[in-house]
Enzyme design. Sequence first.
Site, PDB file in Angstrom:
ATOM      1  N   ASP A  98      34.600  47.602  46.181  1.00  0.00           N
ATOM      2  CA  ASP A  98      34.852  46.422  45.364  1.00  0.00           C
ATOM      3  C   ASP A  98      34.704  46.813  43.894  1.00  0.00           C
ATOM      4  O   ASP A  98      34.189  47.893  43.574  1.00  0.00           O
ATOM      5  CB  ASP A  98      33.863  45.319  45.751  1.00  0.00           C
ATOM      6  CG  ASP A  98      34.075  44.049  44.948  1.00  0.00           C
ATOM      7  OD1 ASP A  98      35.241  43.702  44.701  1.00  0.00           O
ATOM      8  OD2 ASP A  98      33.079  43.422  44.573  1.00  0.00           O
ATOM      9  N   LYS A  99      35.152  45.955  42.997  1.00  0.00           N
ATOM     10  CA  LYS A  99      35.027  46.245  41.562  1.00  0.00           C
ATOM     11  C   LYS A  99      33.867  45.487  40.929  1.00  0.00           C
ATOM     12  O   LYS A  99      32.891  46.080  40.488  1.00  0.00           O
ATOM     13  CB  LYS A  99      36.332  45.899  40.834  1.00  0.00           C
ATOM     14  CG  LYS A  99      36.274  46.140  39.326  1.00  0.00           C
ATOM     15  CD  LYS A  99      37.476  45.586  38.617  1.00  0.00           C
ATOM     16  CE  LYS A  99      37.444  44.080  38.523  1.00  0.00           C
ATOM     17  NZ  LYS A  99      36.392  43.574  37.612  1.00  0.00           N
ATOM     18  N   THR A 100      33.986  44.165  40.926  1.00  0.00           N
ATOM     19  CA  THR A 100      33.026  43.345  40.201  1.00  0.00           C
ATOM     20  C   THR A 100      31.661  43.408  40.865  1.00  0.00           C
ATOM     21  O   THR A 100      31.512  43.075  42.035  1.00  0.00           O
ATOM     22  CB  THR A 100      33.504  41.889  40.150  1.00  0.00           C
ATOM     23  OG1 THR A 100      34.825  41.852  39.619  1.00  0.00           O
ATOM     24  CG2 THR A 100      32.584  41.056  39.285  1.00  0.00           C
TER      25      THR A 100
ATOM     26  N   LYS B 100      46.722  34.126  21.996  1.00  0.00           N
ATOM     27  CA  LYS B 100      46.240  35.475  22.299  1.00  0.00           C
ATOM     28  C   LYS B 100      46.688  35.817  23.713  1.00  0.00           C
ATOM     29  O   LYS B 100      46.894  34.937  24.558  1.00  0.00           O
ATOM     30  CB  LYS B 100      44.722  35.559  22.180  1.00  0.00           C
ATOM     31  CG  LYS B 100      43.970  34.800  23.253  1.00  0.00           C
ATOM     32  CD  LYS B 100      42.472  34.943  23.082  1.00  0.00           C
ATOM     33  CE  LYS B 100      41.731  34.152  24.171  1.00  0.00           C
ATOM     34  NZ  LYS B 100      40.279  34.156  23.994  1.00  0.00           N
TER      35      LYS B 100
ATOM     36  N   THR C 298      42.228  44.905  26.133  1.00  0.00           N
ATOM     37  CA  THR C 298      42.783  44.526  24.832  1.00  0.00           C
ATOM     38  C   THR C 298      43.397  43.131  24.882  1.00  0.00           C
ATOM     39  O   THR C 298      43.946  42.703  25.893  1.00  0.00           O
ATOM     40  CB  THR C 298      43.860  45.533  24.398  1.00  0.00           C
ATOM     41  OG1 THR C 298      44.881  45.596  25.395  1.00  0.00           O
ATOM     42  CG2 THR C 298      43.253  46.909  24.209  1.00  0.00           C
TER      43      THR C 298
ATOM     44  N   GLY D 212      39.489  41.244  43.912  1.00  0.00           N
ATOM     45  CA  GLY D 212      40.166  39.966  43.757  1.00  0.00           C
ATOM     46  C   GLY D 212      40.563  39.682  42.332  1.00  0.00           C
ATOM     47  O   GLY D 212      41.147  38.638  42.041  1.00  0.00           O
ATOM     48  N   ASP D 213      40.249  40.599  41.417  1.00  0.00           N
ATOM     49  CA  ASP D 213      40.543  40.392  39.995  1.00  0.00           C
ATOM     50  C   ASP D 213      42.015  40.632  39.706  1.00  0.00           C
ATOM     51  O   ASP D 213      42.755  41.172  40.534  1.00  0.00           O
ATOM     52  CB  ASP D 213      39.673  41.328  39.157  1.00  0.00           C
ATOM     53  CG  ASP D 213      39.234  40.670  37.859  1.00  0.00           C
ATOM     54  OD1 ASP D 213      39.960  39.779  37.395  1.00  0.00           O
ATOM     55  OD2 ASP D 213      38.183  41.045  37.325  1.00  0.00           O
TER      56      ASP D 213
ATOM     57  N   LYS E 139      41.448  42.721  52.527  1.00  0.00           N
ATOM     58  CA  LYS E 139      40.563  43.882  52.421  1.00  0.00           C
ATOM     59  C   LYS E 139      40.259  44.458  53.808  1.00  0.00           C
ATOM     60  O   LYS E 139      40.313  45.675  54.017  1.00  0.00           O
ATOM     61  CB  LYS E 139      39.269  43.493  51.717  1.00  0.00           C
ATOM     62  CG  LYS E 139      39.427  43.169  50.235  1.00  0.00           C
ATOM     63  CD  LYS E 139      38.076  42.862  49.605  1.00  0.00           C
ATOM     64  CE  LYS E 139      38.205  42.585  48.120  1.00  0.00           C
ATOM     65  NZ  LYS E 139      36.899  42.343  47.465  1.00  0.00           N
TER      66      LYS E 139
ATOM     67  N   ASP F 141      29.364  44.037  47.133  1.00  0.00           N
ATOM     68  CA  ASP F 141      28.117  43.336  46.831  1.00  0.00           C
ATOM     69  C   ASP F 141      28.215  41.831  47.025  1.00  0.00           C
ATOM     70  O   ASP F 141      27.221  41.127  46.845  1.00  0.00           O
ATOM     71  CB  ASP F 141      27.699  43.612  45.379  1.00  0.00           C
ATOM     72  CG  ASP F 141      28.655  42.983  44.381  1.00  0.00           C
ATOM     73  OD1 ASP F 141      28.180  42.452  43.359  1.00  0.00           O
ATOM     74  OD2 ASP F 141      29.866  43.016  44.619  1.00  0.00           O
TER      75      ASP F 141
END
Length: 1086
Positions: free
Chosen positions: A418-420, A607, A637, A717-718, A804, A824
């Site tokens: 996972d990432k986050t 932005k 960015t 999930g991002d 996943k 996590d």
Amino acid sequence: MAEHIRLYPVRSAAAAAAANRKRAAYYNAAGPGPGAARHSRYQLEDESAHLDEMPLMMSEEGFENDESDYHTLPQARVTQRRSGLEWFVCGGWRLLCASCCDWLINICQRKKELKARTVWLGCPEKCEEKHPKNSIKNQKYNVFTFIPGVLYEQFKFFLNLYFLVVSCSQFVPALKIGYLYTYWAPLGFVLAVIIIREAVDEFRRFQRDKEVNAQLYSKLTVRGQVQVKSSDIQVGDLIIVEKNQRIPSDMVFLRTSEKAGSCFIRTDQLDGETDWKLKVAVSCTQRLPALGDLFSINAYVYAQKPQLDIHSFEGTFTRVGLLDLELNQLTKALFLALVALSVVMVTLQGFVGPWYRNLFRFLLLFSYIIPISLRVNLDMGKAAYGWMIMKDENIPGTVVRTSTIPEELGRLVYLLTDKTGTLTRNEMVFKRLHLGTVSYGTDTMDEIQSHVASSYSQMHSQAAGNNASSPPPRKGPSSAPKVRKSVSSRIHEAVKAIALCHNVTPVYESWAGVTGETEVAEADRDFSDENRTYQASSPDEVALVQWTESVGLTLVSRDLASMQLKTPGGQILTFRILQMFPFTSESKRMGVIVRDESTAEITFYMKGADVAMSSIVQYNDWLEEECGNMAREGLRTLVVAKRSLTEEQYQDFESRYSQAKLSLHDRTLKVAAVVESLEREMELLCLTGVEDQLQADVRPTLEMLRNAGIKIWMLTGDKLETATCIAKSSHLVSRAQDVHIFKQVSSRGEAHLELNALRRRQDCALVISGDSLEVCLKYYEHEFVELACQCPAVVCCRCSPTQKARIVTLLQQHTGRRTCAIGDGGNDVSMIQAADCGIGIEGKEGKQASLAADFSITQFRHVGRLLVVHGRNSYKRSAALGQLVMHRGLVISTMQAVFSSVFYFASVPLYQGFLMVGYATVYTMFPVFSLVLDQDVKPEMALLYPELYKDLTKGRSLSFKTFLVWVLISVYQGGILMYGALLLFESEFVHVVAISFTALILTELLMVALTVRTWHWLMVVAEFLSLGCYVASLLFLNEYFDVAFITTVAFLWKVSAITVVSCLPLYVLKYLRRKLSPPSYCKLAS
């Protein structure tokens, strides 16, 4: 959830019937009916059928024309239907049997039909159907199924089932060849150890579940608030959830202490994102004066039936390691050898007399070919490995929750993470501000602060000098020629734009805590700067607003219509929010139109990502280059721009925008077109860079795992941009590698083209979204997995928990390699349980992943040592332990075969009673089990050279090749021991037993010494302890040994000679092999 579930007050029967009819009409009108959908679906399937034989490397020309080109492709092959008998013989019978079994299973396991639900507020007793308890249960058994379940799990292995049959055969007098305890004592010991181990694991799971289910929540009743356990919450209860408290179940948002009815929640347990998401309470319940009035409205919630969504998880019931499966296969090979040897003995007998009884007796005599102690030694070894992992001071807090697969850590090829919260901390920090000609970093932020302070103090002094009696003029865009702005004014404009263009809301804590009354909560608020926190749907936005606060421009208040900023001098600037354009994944930008209340200026701020903003802003020669530079630094960015509007321009836009929103056809396209009319020639203000802070030592850990030959996939999930940025900053994708972003596809043809484009790329990391992944897996599952496995790294973004788990399963099926999943959050549970080895990190997202995993760690960097050191040791030790235990059984079985051959193939045991029991226990058990302390390389060396891990994935430590080597060694040693004893004994047969058995014990002790690669002091103690036990027992085993003979010199030299002949050649071969062809770890050690 509130926007999808409607709230109904109670009315008369007629009104309720009318409401039901309206609901039915509403659901019928919500989308096209089944008939409408059926035609289009069949049409698509018919068109896609033409692609069945299309080669995957077809060029793009085949898709450049319209869809009619599909009809020129070859038609799918039509399989010729076989006749009835031919179909049945060629496999139809198997299909029929499978269909019958599936039918019986469906009948026995028929699930309850899911229906729509009516839930009464605060009245659980009114529920018409019975709902399950709101409790977490990770236990495998209950009181009644524990013993049957454990016995089934053990006897489904061939090894244990075989010994159960052998032990039961000893109750038949004609087949009895020894004492009952000779067979039942080892089997009972093995089962006792396994039952105790399972009981301990089950009790630990029970304690963890009890801790989670015992969490207290406030329940609202007619008599006030009461504390209830999480497991006691019922459907229909009104639960008060405090700030930073986990939501205990599926809930409908009825009311909040905020006057506007808004609340920020986190969905990290659903999609892995720890961003705050704005939710609004049901309006009719939010307007109630007090909490107690919820009981006076007498209302219910009508909810549709449960659907398959991200709340649903797939899991596995038990885990069996690859080593156990390999040993089970070797056990079956040993059984075939046992049967073959018994048949040979009966054949050489000439099938005289009751040959079938002799055959069974030979099966019993040679049963030690399959050692029953193999399972108990491996299980005890795994328990020891788990204890060593948890006691390792270099990975504190590590917990082994599944003690049956520690050796799996040494066989992994794919790591899915996972990432986050796993690779990142999800803590955003503002790092860079670029204005085109000048760039500011963390070490020069004080210059920005001084520029902001001076610009606002100058503006305040100018405003004070003006005539305050006249109304502020409504300014429009200046028609004067453009003058190059000073750095101070450009910084002022950039900081102001960042402070206004967002969806952040400042939140202030209450002095008295959260209360039920909104008025009291408002009065108790502390509006000081120290008590202010920010909440938003993205942590990037919070980081930007916190940065503007650090440089002097602070967001102090915001509602749906306005926001207020505080300048460095303490003045309050009020801006009215005229329009808000939220961020979407399609537009990749967000904007806001505000009016400055002090000057009446109207400004459109925007932005977004550089790919979306580059065509919107005015021409410049630095944006693309600087975006690339920041991306290479791992920064996220955002391009910030503005456009000043006159009152007439805004009024014209508002009328067109309102008209577009009221359109009945193509509303979305018309609204987007109106907004895009403003997005022209916008003034580029600045470029911002925000860093998502990585977990400690993520980069060196990922590099170590890559060098170890482990392929790493990131499933998150991002959104795509964030996932790509983290993949670069964490060095999951190295600087020298290209990144291939898989385009968004929705059809088979588009997927075909993109897969061809991916095939032409060499050594590039793949980034793909969950929607595109679903399309590829639908039409080109095998081709996609094949191409993805060739990539050095893969990033899957916008993945649901079900996706996943499916990716993990696909890797297992298509590659046959071992997989490991690490996460996590609760959204990672399905992935963790689907993998061969699951690792959970106990972090900010709770304990769900940690509790469901096989191994629980506290930081991602601990994965390196867990795999490279403990995984290596566990696998190497288990392989050596298993093969030495099998060697111990093969040697004594070979001796029995030689003995029976010499004595006219008689089915008479060579050793009886305690000798057989002692051989596998007190005489050799401690030295053999001491191999759990062995290691081929030191931990420091394994971490320094992770490339050593690659050899483990090939499975060379335990294979049919190494098994055959041990078989040859066993046959050689067994033959030498038995023939040597028969040649050297003089008078009585009891001397043969004494000589051969003593030489056998010494040989086993020397074989343990030969197998050891690094000596531990406990190994030496085990060797001498076992030898001492055997020497001491010689004095008491008068039934088996002649005490007068074993004290003579003749006995000693005969035993020594046989032992030297059986072991010395093996020591010589080992020495020559280490000199001529040393293994890789020996080269490093030297």
